[in-house]
Design an enzyme around this catalytic site. Sequence first.
Site, PDB file in Angstrom:
ATOM      1  N   HIS A 306       0.853  -1.193   0.000  1.00  0.00           N
ATOM      2  CA  HIS A 306       0.000   0.000   0.000  1.00  0.00           C
ATOM      3  C   HIS A 306       0.880   1.231   0.000  1.00  0.00           C
ATOM      4  O   HIS A 306       1.934   1.241   0.632  1.00  0.00           O
ATOM      5  CB  HIS A 306      -0.920   0.020   1.228  1.00  0.00           C
ATOM      6  N   ASP A 364      -7.872  -5.496   0.138  1.00  0.00           N
ATOM      7  CA  ASP A 364      -8.389  -6.348  -0.934  1.00  0.00           C
ATOM      8  C   ASP A 364      -7.955  -7.799  -0.822  1.00  0.00           C
ATOM      9  O   ASP A 364      -8.433  -8.648  -1.575  1.00  0.00           O
ATOM     10  CB  ASP A 364      -7.945  -5.799  -2.301  1.00  0.00           C
TER      11      ASP A 364
END
Length: 429
Positions: A306, A364
């Site tokens: 991320h 996710d």
Amino acid sequence: MAQYSLLNEETGDKTELPVKEGTVGPVGLDVGKVYAQQGVFTYDPGFTSTCSCDSAITYIDGDAGLLMYRGYPVDQLAQNSSFIEVAYLILNGELPNAQQLESFDQSIRRHTMINESLKRFFEGFHYDAHPMAMLTGVVGSLSAFYHDTTNNKDPHHREIFAHRMIAKIPTIAAAAYKRYFGQPFIYPQNHLDYSSNLLQMMFAVPAEPYHVDPVAAKALDVLFILHADHEQNASTSTVRLAGSTGCNPYAAIASGIAALWGPAHGGANEAVLRMLDEIGTVDNVKPFMEKVKNKESGVRLMGFGHRVYKNFDPRATIIREHCHKVLKHFGQENDPQMELALELERIALEDDYFRERKLYPNVDFYSGIIYKALGIPVNMFTPMFAIARAVGWVAHWNEMSSDASTRIGRPRQIYTGPAQRDYAAIDKR
Ligand code: CMC
């Protein structure tokens, strides 16, 4: 507080860089006068060090793994709140009292229907069009229906837009799903809560009664809370950039949906399940990880890494716990993809490649496993994300539109093309 300035050591020209302070988090250096005073640009492709705006909606501390909506940690909201209450909070800045919540909830329930002629748009799509393609197109088309109430400077118009957008996006996403499966469109049932209504629009058929499973509805509601906003991510920044031109707000949201679809962003939930399918069994995990670590292969471990979280993604931790509960409820405790995901996570967390780069599971990585257990097909995963994120997009568009100091977003560039040259006639080339 420290003072910052930009000094041209050759000429001695100095520009003071005013420091902008937020409530928490690093300060920002205001470089807005650098070009005017020194004739140079600042350069930050990917916006790693660049703030694009002031915002009071969401805060992320990537090192601490903290995500807050309007100051409330997301784990507290996931534990105690509902998506509709969180939507109110994100839009309005404060948690609602009982009467405010009731009135907001009723307004969202009453705006769920879409114009009948909009419904016919779906017939124009090829039967196997990706639902994100349909969602982008049909949400953009809302701009053709509500142009009479889209004065961006009118708070009442902004509120109607916000309620319509949040209420109608599940109806549109469910219609895209029905189109894909060739089943009849199912109308919203406004006695149902937000997540239950979506499940019924997706899974009910006119031929038989449909009962919403409360565990499924709760799981979806929690996922929606976790996905509702994430400050200036790619799709939200796209909505803000489009919105800064004063364009129709539904068109601005459609641009956000398009940005979300990419596999580096919201499309990652779909990519994770496709990756798990491709890996197949636990035996194949090690060779797959070798491929990921070999940069030449171009393969990434989807659902990992991320831009902001460099410790852990708090949303992933909550989703991982929910995953176990949901799989158990549906009798899928031994789901092979969950086993595979756990093994991938275990190996990655012990591997120097991932540790050195601070790559951890993101939101996710596990969400797709829950969606799958709820019977939601892979190509509907990203529309699920879009439904939740619509709240954030609308809140950011609203914040930007009500800020008198908003200017059109217009980055500069370092030009690397040919220097000026003269046109050559075709026989001289
Ligand atoms: N698998 C393997 N290597 C990775 C991964 C990954 N998933 N993510 C980053 N890296 C490596 C990358 O190759 C680079 O290595 P090096 O320093 O040796 O060149 C380093 O880690 C830094 O990566 P980056 O691409 O510069 O980082 P970024 O901040 O620009 O990208 C990201 C962030 C999320 C796009 C990226 O981590 C990624 O592609 N992850 C997989 C896709 C994904 O799961 N996306 C969902 C993000 S969360 C939900 C959302 O935003 O919608």
